[in-house]
Design an enzyme around this catalytic site. Structure first.
Site, PDB file in Angstrom:
ATOM      1  N   ASP A  37      -7.182  -5.099  -5.012  1.00 49.38           N
ATOM      2  CA  ASP A  37      -6.734  -4.157  -4.001  1.00 49.38           C
ATOM      3  C   ASP A  37      -5.258  -4.438  -3.720  1.00 49.38           C
ATOM      4  O   ASP A  37      -4.738  -5.488  -4.104  1.00 49.38           O
ATOM      5  CB  ASP A  37      -7.580  -4.343  -2.742  1.00 49.38           C
ATOM      6  CG  ASP A  37      -7.170  -3.408  -1.620  1.00 49.38           C
ATOM      7  OD1 ASP A  37      -6.840  -2.253  -1.919  1.00 49.38           O
ATOM      8  OD2 ASP A  37      -7.178  -3.842  -0.465  1.00 49.38           O
ATOM      9  N   GLU A  80       7.109   4.314   9.130  1.00 47.50           N
ATOM     10  CA  GLU A  80       7.721   5.091  10.205  1.00 47.50           C
ATOM     11  C   GLU A  80       7.699   4.315  11.510  1.00 47.50           C
ATOM     12  O   GLU A  80       8.667   4.346  12.286  1.00 47.50           O
ATOM     13  CB  GLU A  80       6.988   6.421  10.357  1.00 47.50           C
ATOM     14  CG  GLU A  80       7.781   7.457  11.121  1.00 47.50           C
ATOM     15  CD  GLU A  80       7.195   8.841  10.939  1.00 47.50           C
ATOM     16  OE1 GLU A  80       6.029   9.032  11.353  1.00 47.50           O
ATOM     17  OE2 GLU A  80       7.883   9.713  10.399  1.00 47.50           O
ATOM     18  N   PHE A 111       7.325  16.515   6.212  1.00 50.33           N
ATOM     19  CA  PHE A 111       7.314  15.840   4.908  1.00 50.33           C
ATOM     20  C   PHE A 111       6.138  16.319   4.074  1.00 50.33           C
ATOM     21  O   PHE A 111       5.063  16.598   4.591  1.00 50.33           O
ATOM     22  CB  PHE A 111       7.213  14.331   5.121  1.00 50.33           C
ATOM     23  CG  PHE A 111       6.957  13.560   3.866  1.00 50.33           C
ATOM     24  CD1 PHE A 111       8.010  13.119   3.088  1.00 50.33           C
ATOM     25  CD2 PHE A 111       5.670  13.293   3.436  1.00 50.33           C
ATOM     26  CE1 PHE A 111       7.781  12.424   1.926  1.00 50.33           C
ATOM     27  CE2 PHE A 111       5.438  12.600   2.269  1.00 50.33           C
ATOM     28  CZ  PHE A 111       6.498  12.170   1.520  1.00 50.33           C
ATOM     29  N   LYS A 142      15.844  12.587   7.096  1.00 49.09           N
ATOM     30  CA  LYS A 142      15.695  11.324   6.375  1.00 49.09           C
ATOM     31  C   LYS A 142      14.789  11.577   5.182  1.00 49.09           C
ATOM     32  O   LYS A 142      13.858  12.398   5.247  1.00 49.09           O
ATOM     33  CB  LYS A 142      15.112  10.226   7.266  1.00 49.09           C
ATOM     34  CG  LYS A 142      13.693  10.497   7.750  1.00 49.09           C
ATOM     35  CD  LYS A 142      13.205   9.388   8.679  1.00 49.09           C
ATOM     36  CE  LYS A 142      11.762   9.663   9.131  1.00 49.09           C
ATOM     37  NZ  LYS A 142      11.279   8.665  10.099  1.00 49.09           N
ATOM     38  N   ARG A 151      12.049  -0.924   0.350  1.00 47.32           N
ATOM     39  CA  ARG A 151      11.787   0.517   0.314  1.00 47.32           C
ATOM     40  C   ARG A 151      12.870   1.209   1.136  1.00 47.32           C
ATOM     41  O   ARG A 151      13.109   0.856   2.286  1.00 47.32           O
ATOM     42  CB  ARG A 151      10.404   0.796   0.872  1.00 47.32           C
ATOM     43  CG  ARG A 151       9.327   0.044   0.131  1.00 47.32           C
ATOM     44  CD  ARG A 151       7.994   0.112   0.833  1.00 47.32           C
ATOM     45  NE  ARG A 151       7.502   1.481   0.890  1.00 47.32           N
ATOM     46  CZ  ARG A 151       6.290   1.786   1.340  1.00 47.32           C
ATOM     47  NH1 ARG A 151       5.482   0.840   1.752  1.00 47.32           N
ATOM     48  NH2 ARG A 151       5.894   3.041   1.382  1.00 47.32           N
ATOM     49  N   GLY A 159      -6.312   2.539  -2.527  1.00 47.90           N
ATOM     50  CA  GLY A 159      -6.433   3.849  -1.903  1.00 47.90           C
ATOM     51  C   GLY A 159      -5.102   4.374  -1.417  1.00 47.90           C
ATOM     52  O   GLY A 159      -5.019   5.468  -0.859  1.00 47.90           O
ATOM     53  N   ASN A 173     -13.606  -1.107   1.905  1.00 45.17           N
ATOM     54  CA  ASN A 173     -13.432  -0.190   0.775  1.00 45.17           C
ATOM     55  C   ASN A 173     -13.406  -0.920  -0.560  1.00 45.17           C
ATOM     56  O   ASN A 173     -13.423  -0.282  -1.613  1.00 45.17           O
ATOM     57  CB  ASN A 173     -12.140   0.617   0.957  1.00 45.17           C
ATOM     58  CG  ASN A 173     -10.918  -0.274   1.075  1.00 45.17           C
ATOM     59  OD1 ASN A 173     -10.944  -1.281   1.764  1.00 45.17           O
ATOM     60  ND2 ASN A 173      -9.846   0.084   0.412  1.00 45.17           N
ATOM     61  N   ASP A 174     -13.373  -2.247  -0.547  1.00 44.87           N
ATOM     62  CA  ASP A 174     -13.379  -3.032  -1.774  1.00 44.87           C
ATOM     63  C   ASP A 174     -14.763  -3.594  -2.107  1.00 44.87           C
ATOM     64  O   ASP A 174     -14.933  -4.239  -3.138  1.00 44.87           O
ATOM     65  CB  ASP A 174     -12.391  -4.204  -1.671  1.00 44.87           C
ATOM     66  CG  ASP A 174     -10.985  -3.744  -1.348  1.00 44.87           C
ATOM     67  OD1 ASP A 174     -10.525  -2.789  -1.992  1.00 44.87           O
ATOM     68  OD2 ASP A 174     -10.353  -4.314  -0.448  1.00 44.87           O
TER      69      ASP A 174
END
Length: 1205
Positions: free
Chosen positions: A394, A499, A540, A563, A597, A678, A819-820
């Protein structure tokens, strides 16, 4: 049969459509929907003994020894006492039963804890506290803030305006940013009115239970009106209610029928590759045993016909030689049964248990900050850790900490974020000792935010217009929502952690986002509250890759703030920004080189007349019935041009400590890592580059993002042909014959260069179809790294199953969230990380620890040692037992095939239990070819385990041949040296008992010498076990051959005086020495020659280790990836919340009166710098808290079908 815990009821008919009537249990019960009770246990007090024994005797070896025990109680064929078999058999069954009982008690405890949780259920107009297990489909339940969702619910009403609720889905998809759900207006109007809710009799018609987390279809019929239901109206089990005081929901699916449980995957009995090989070898051994017994039975029949009549004095002559041969066959089955000793399985369980404790005790895998040790939750898979070829990981919370931090920025051509030495001007590395910026001047600052470049604060205080414009844009251009439940304590609910980190950074530097309405945004600028009129949000999406807001400031000036990704923004800048763009590009390259990023910020002042005209066209596009999205994009393009560049931000999606180094070491060990997440494609790519899974040096990184099966197939085929143009279509499958079955195995294909593959969930759904799965697998296996994005929990398991099915390789899955779970259960080895997403993955895992970096030690040290030890154990164990048994075979030719044993009965009983048990256990628990440091220094040592070089069918055959040679030496050398000899006192020295004792002594000494040659690492314990076992042999031999024991039990201790009469002869000791020397001499010669001509990686490393003693300490490398690639952009790569923000659907309660703002408040007394930068948590919770042991609602994910051993 249900009394014994077996479900023998008729299978329920497949559900096509689900019908539910609210508050009507009688109506709903007629459909026999599943209750909310979870059952993972296997036994009850009455069924435990019969069921457990039934499961244990399904093991071939246990059934075989039970059959032997039955044979041994038949006097006509048994020449051995029954206790030689019943004692070890009972021991094995008892140990395994005790282990199974403990495991099932834990399952019962886990089930009770989940099922007995309380929730408020509306019954007869009143809220009643009920256990989870008593909740039924059609019930209306009330959830409160921070509670787990009990079952899959249709949201009816909530405490929030317009019936919104905020949920955290970390246990479903790994994302900690909050999601918004909204009920239908017709049900939301009921609010908290219990009378209205109790009278609600709406009928729901919806899809049957399924595993689609992202889709729900249904209708609600109420007051003759029909309302459409979709995924936005449903709360799924496993979610957590956040920042919502209460909500009511109608139960749609309960217990095993919930979408989360449908995704959890089936629990399977995990067995190691050695276990599977052992089953094949045991069948071969049985065939060998039968062949030897047939040969000896035939020999007995021939001997009876031709020679037996001459031995009537010693043996009664059988008239029926065929029947006598038949009985002899079964007699030799009993005598030669030691080729499959039951102590083998006892010893294997002890070895696995011991190696599991080494993992639990390893201080280097203990995480101090969270007080979390490593834990081997399954004790039967240790050696499998030494053979891993594929790792499925994951991303969120496993490779990363799920914390976004504002690290650096570029404003008007100046870079901020680095710390420089005061005199030399050199850049300093930021550590925990580095002094952070003091934000005490800001009473609203987030105390968890850390920044180290003091010059940026000075620029803010100097009121540089570009710096103020930079942070003003961050405070205005977003879709966050602010909550202030206590004065001065702000909590931001962000669409993405990125954000939230940006808004938090603006907050700390003096531009505090306080509140918003559909028409306004209120911020504090350096202590002064200002309200901006929000005129439009240009939201966006994945195509635009940017977001803009149009606002009017209090002075009436119109501005557009934008942005987005650098390549997108640069195309829309005013030509006058060219020089600033060049400088900013240099800064972006630096940020990208560090794996950060980035976002570029720009603004534009607008003319009132132009904006009025544009707004009219925007309105017309937004209400268009056809091509609405295209028309809106065109309108957005018109206004988002000729913007002025302000600067850029750089956010770090913090990797866990040591991730890059761990991945580097695992790659050197020829382990392939696939990331199944995910998360969005861009985010996953960024992390891939940050942790060196993807590199600029790769020949190519293929992106598969098609929307049809044909396109996906073509993209996969194009990628494969680019990697290997000469590939043929049908020659990559090789048949693998296993016990008559011929499954297909995809062979490894050599590729020149290194490649990566990134595929999204939509394309993966097509790629996993049966017609295309081999194409996908073939292409993926040719790549160095594979990243699958936007995958569902079930798809994760399907990818793992695909590799397991078609690759002859051992797989490992590692994750930290619910979820794993399906992936962890599907892989050969499941590893859970006790992270921020709860303990669900840990509860379903085979091994668990706190950090991804511990995986290198789990595999390269513990896994490799466990596999090496188990293989040495099996080779040696088969050697000593085959040697022991084959001597019987040779002796049969000299005793008239009479099934007489060559050894004393006591020696036969104690050989495996006492004389040779401890030395081999000592080797299997303490041996190591190289120590832990060298194992990590040379990860290539791991490769032989992947290729099964230490124990295989070939190694087994070599062991059998070695045993055959040794048994010949052990029988014929003593036979030759004692044949027709006399003792020193002139008596005959060649009697049966003396020969038996000499052979026993030669055998015991020889196997101990052989073990000494196999040992690579002598410890005090090994010395004690080897020499102690030899001493015990002589002590017990002299004890059992004494007069006293003979008088007590003459039949059992018939070798009276043999030891003292035989072992005082010098020629006996010379025979023992000669036999041992002849047995081990070929082994020593072979190993010496092979090491000189074909040295293995182990030989080379051990040679280097002897020269260097210890490897130089490996420096802990700092992650600095230099590249020209942008490391993505800091956005949630999904449709934004712009529509929601401007739709009046999200209104919160009004914030309390604002605080004094920028008064010198100082830091809170409990503030402690603990990291490099701002730790933004999208739900405002403490980062990396010490995990509480209390399991959550998904404890039912624990393995429910672990078979016994």
């Amino acid at each position: 049969m249900s009394f014994f815990g077996l479900d023998c009821a008729r299978k329920k008919e497949k559900e096509v459509e689900r019908k539910i009537r609210a508050n009507d249990r009688e109506y709903n019960s007629s459909f026999k929907y599943a209750t909310n009770c979870i059952k993972t246990s296997k036994y009850n007090p009455f069924s435990f003994l019969p069921l457990n024994l039934f499961e244990q005797f399904q093991r071939i070896a246990n059934a075989y020894f039970l059959f032997l025990l039955i044979l041994q109680v038949i006097p006509a064929i048994s020449s051995l006492s029954w206790f030689t078999t019943v004692v070890p058999l009972v021991l094995v069954l008892s140990v395994t039963a005790a282990k199974d009982a403990i495991d099932d008690i834990n399952r019962h405890r886990s089930d009770r804890q989940v099922n007995n949780r309380k929730v408020n259920v509306l019954i007869s107009g009143k809220l009643t506290s009920e256990k989870w297990m008593n909740v039924q489909v059609g019930d209306i339940i009330k959830l409160e803030n921070n509670q787990f969702v009990t079952a899959d619910l249709l949201l009816l009403s909530s405490s929030e305006p317009l019936n919104l609720v905020y949920i955290e889905t970390a246990e479903l998809d790994g994302e900690t940013n909050l999601k918004v759900k909204q009920s239908l207006t017709v049900t939301g109007d009921m609010g908290h009115n219990l009378e209205a809710l109790a009278a609600f009799n709406g009928e729901v018609c919806c899809e049957p239970p399924n595993n689609r987390l992202d889709r729900f279809t249904g209708t609600l019929t109420f007051d003759t009106q029909k309302y459409s239901l979709d995924n936005e109206r449903v709360l799924l089990r496993g979610c957590t209610l956040r920042n919502t005081d209460w909500c009511f929901g109608l139960v749609l699916f309960a217990g095993p029928e919930t979408k989360l449980m449908q995704n959890c995957g089936k629990s399977t009995f995990k067995r190691t590759s050695i276990d599977r090989l052992m089953n094949v070898l045991v069948l071969f051994i049985f065939a060998l045993l039968a062949l030897m017994c047939i040969i000896l039975a035939v020999g007995h029949g021939i001997w009876e016909n031709y020679t037996g009549s001459k031995f009537n004095v010693f043996l009664p002559h059988e008239e029926n030689a065929a029947f006598s041969a038949f009985l002899t066959f079964w007699s030799y089955i009993i005598i030669l049964n030691t080729v499959v000793p039951i102590s083998l399985y006892v010893s294997m369980e002890v070895i696995r248990l011991g190696n599991s404790y080494y993992i639990n005790w390893d201080r280097n895998m203990y995480h101090t900050r969270t007080d979390t040790p490593a834990e081997a939750r399954t004790t039967t898979l240790n050696e499998e850790l030494g053979q891993i070829k594929y790792i499925f990981s994951d991303k969120t919370g496993t490779l990363t900490q799920n914390i976004m931090t504002f690290n650096k920025c570029s404003i008007n051509g100046k870079s901020y974020g680095d710390v420089f030495q005061h005199y030399s001007g050199q850049t300093l590395e930021i550590t925990e000792e580095t002094t952070p910026v003091d934000f005490s001047f800001n009473g609203l600052a987030d105390p968890k935010f850390l920044f180290y470049d003091h010059s940026l604060v000075e620029a803010v205080k100097l009121e540089l217009p570009e710096v103020h414009a930079f942070f003003r844009l961050l405070a205005l251009c977003h879709t966050c929502m602010a909550e202030e439940k206590k004065e001065g304590h702000l909590v931001y609910q962000a669409q993405s952690p990125d954000e939230g980190a940006l808004v938090t950074a603006a907050r700390n530097f003096g531009f505090v986002f306080r509140s918003r309405s559909p028409e306004t945004i209120t911020i504090e600028e350096m202590g002064i509250q200002r309200t901006y009129e929000l005129l439009a949000i240009l939201d966006f999406n994945n195509v635009r890759k940017r977001m803009s807001v149009i606002v009017r400031n209090p002075e009436g000036k119109l501005s557009l703030y934008c942005k987005g990704a650098d390549t997108i923004i640069y195309e829309r800048l005013h030509p006058s920004c060219s020089k600033l763009m060049e400088v900013t590009t240099e800064h972006l390259n630096e940020f990208a080189g560090e794996g950060l990023r980035t976002l570029v910020l720009a603004y534009k002042d607008l003319d009132e007349d132009y904006f009025a005209e544009w707004k009219q066209r925007h309105h017309e596009s937004s209400v268009a019935m056809e091509d609405r999205e295209e028309k809106l994009d065109k309108v957005y393009e018109e206004i988002e041009k000729d913007m002025m560049l302000i600067g850029a931000t750089a956010i770090e999606d913090k990797l866990q400590d040591g991730v890059a180094l761990t991945i580097e070491l695992l790659a050197k060990a020829e382990i392939k890592i696939w990331v199944l997440t995910g998360d969005k494609q861009e985010t996953a790519e960024n992390i891939g580059y940050s942790c060196n899974l993807l590199r600029e040096e790769m020949n190519d990184v293929f992106i598969v993002a098609a929307h049809s099966p044909e396109e996906v197939r073509q993209e996969l085929r194009d990628a494969r042909l680019k990697m290997q143009p000469s590939t043929e279509q049908d020659k990559f499958l090789i048949p693998e014959v296993i016990l008559g079955n011929t499954p297909k195995v995809v062979q490894d294909e050599h590729v020149n260069g290194e490649y990566g593959l990134v595929i999204n969930g939509h394309s993966l759904a097509f790629a996993l179809e049966s017609s295309m799965e081999l194409e996908f697998l073939r292409t993926a296996c040719m790549c160095k790294t594979v990243i699958c994005c936007r995958v569902t929990p079930l798809q994760k398991a399907q990818v793992v199953e695909l590799v397991k099915r078609y690759k002859k390789a051992v797989t490992l899955a590692i994750g930290d969230g619910a979820n794993d779970v399906s992936m962890i259960k599907a892989a050969h080895i499941g590893v859970g990380i006790s992270g921020q997403e709860g303990m669900q993955a840990v509860l379903s895992s085979d091994f668990s620890f706190a950090q991804f970096r511990f995986l290198q030690r789990l595999l390269l040290v513990h896994g490799r040692w466990s596999y090496l030890r188990m293989c040495k154990f099996l080779r040696y164990f088969f050697y000593k037992n085959f040697t022991f048994t084959f001597v019987h075979f040779w002796y049969a030719f000299f005793c008239g095939f009479s099934a007489q044993t060559v050894y004393d009965e006591g020696f036969i009983t104690l050989y495996n239990l006492v004389y040779t048990a401890l030395p081999v256990l000592g080797m299997s628990l303490f041996d190591q070819d190289v120590n832990a440091n060298w194992s990590l220094e040379f990860p290539q040592l791991y490769v032989p385990g992947q290729l099964s070089q230490y124990f295989s069918k070939r190694a087994f055959m070599m062991c059998a041949l070695h045993s055959c040679y040794s048994s010949l030496v052990l029988f014929f050398v003593p036979y030759a040296t004692t044949y027709d000899t006399a003792r020193a006192d002139g008596r005959d020295g060649a009697d049966y008992q003396s020969f038996a004792l000499i052979t026993q002594t030669c055998l015991t000494v020889t196997v101990c010498v052989q073990l000494g040659l196999d040992l690579s690492y002598w410890t005090v314990v090994n010395h004690l076990f080897v020499w102690g076992s030899l001493g015990m042999f002589f002590f017990l031999t002299f004890t059992m051959y004494t007069d006293g024991l003979f008088k007590l039990r003459p039949a059992s201790f018939a070798f009276i005086g043999t030891a003292r009469n035989c072992l005082n002869q010098p020629n006996v000791w010379l025979t023992v020495a000669l036999t041992a020397l002849l047995c081990v001499l070929p082994v020593v010669a072979y190993r010496f020659i092979y090491c000189q001509i074909y040295p293995t990686i182990n030989d080379k490393v051990r040679y280097k280790m002897r020269q260097m003693k210890e490897p130089a300490p490996r420096p802990r490398p700092r992650l600095t990836r230099r590249s020209t690639r942008r490391s993505g952009y800091a956005f949630s790569h999904a449709q934004g919340y712009g529509d929601l923000v401007t739709s009046r659907r999200f209104l919160r309660r009004p914030a309390p009166a604002r605080s004094a703002g920028f008064t010198p408040a100082g830091r809170s007394p409990g503030f402690k710098p603990t990291g490099r930068s701002a730790g933004y948590s999208p739900v405002g919770r403490e980062q990396n808290p010490k995990q509480k042991v209390e399991p959550t609602s998904l404890q039912m994910f624990r393995a429910v079908k672990d078979a016994s051993f």
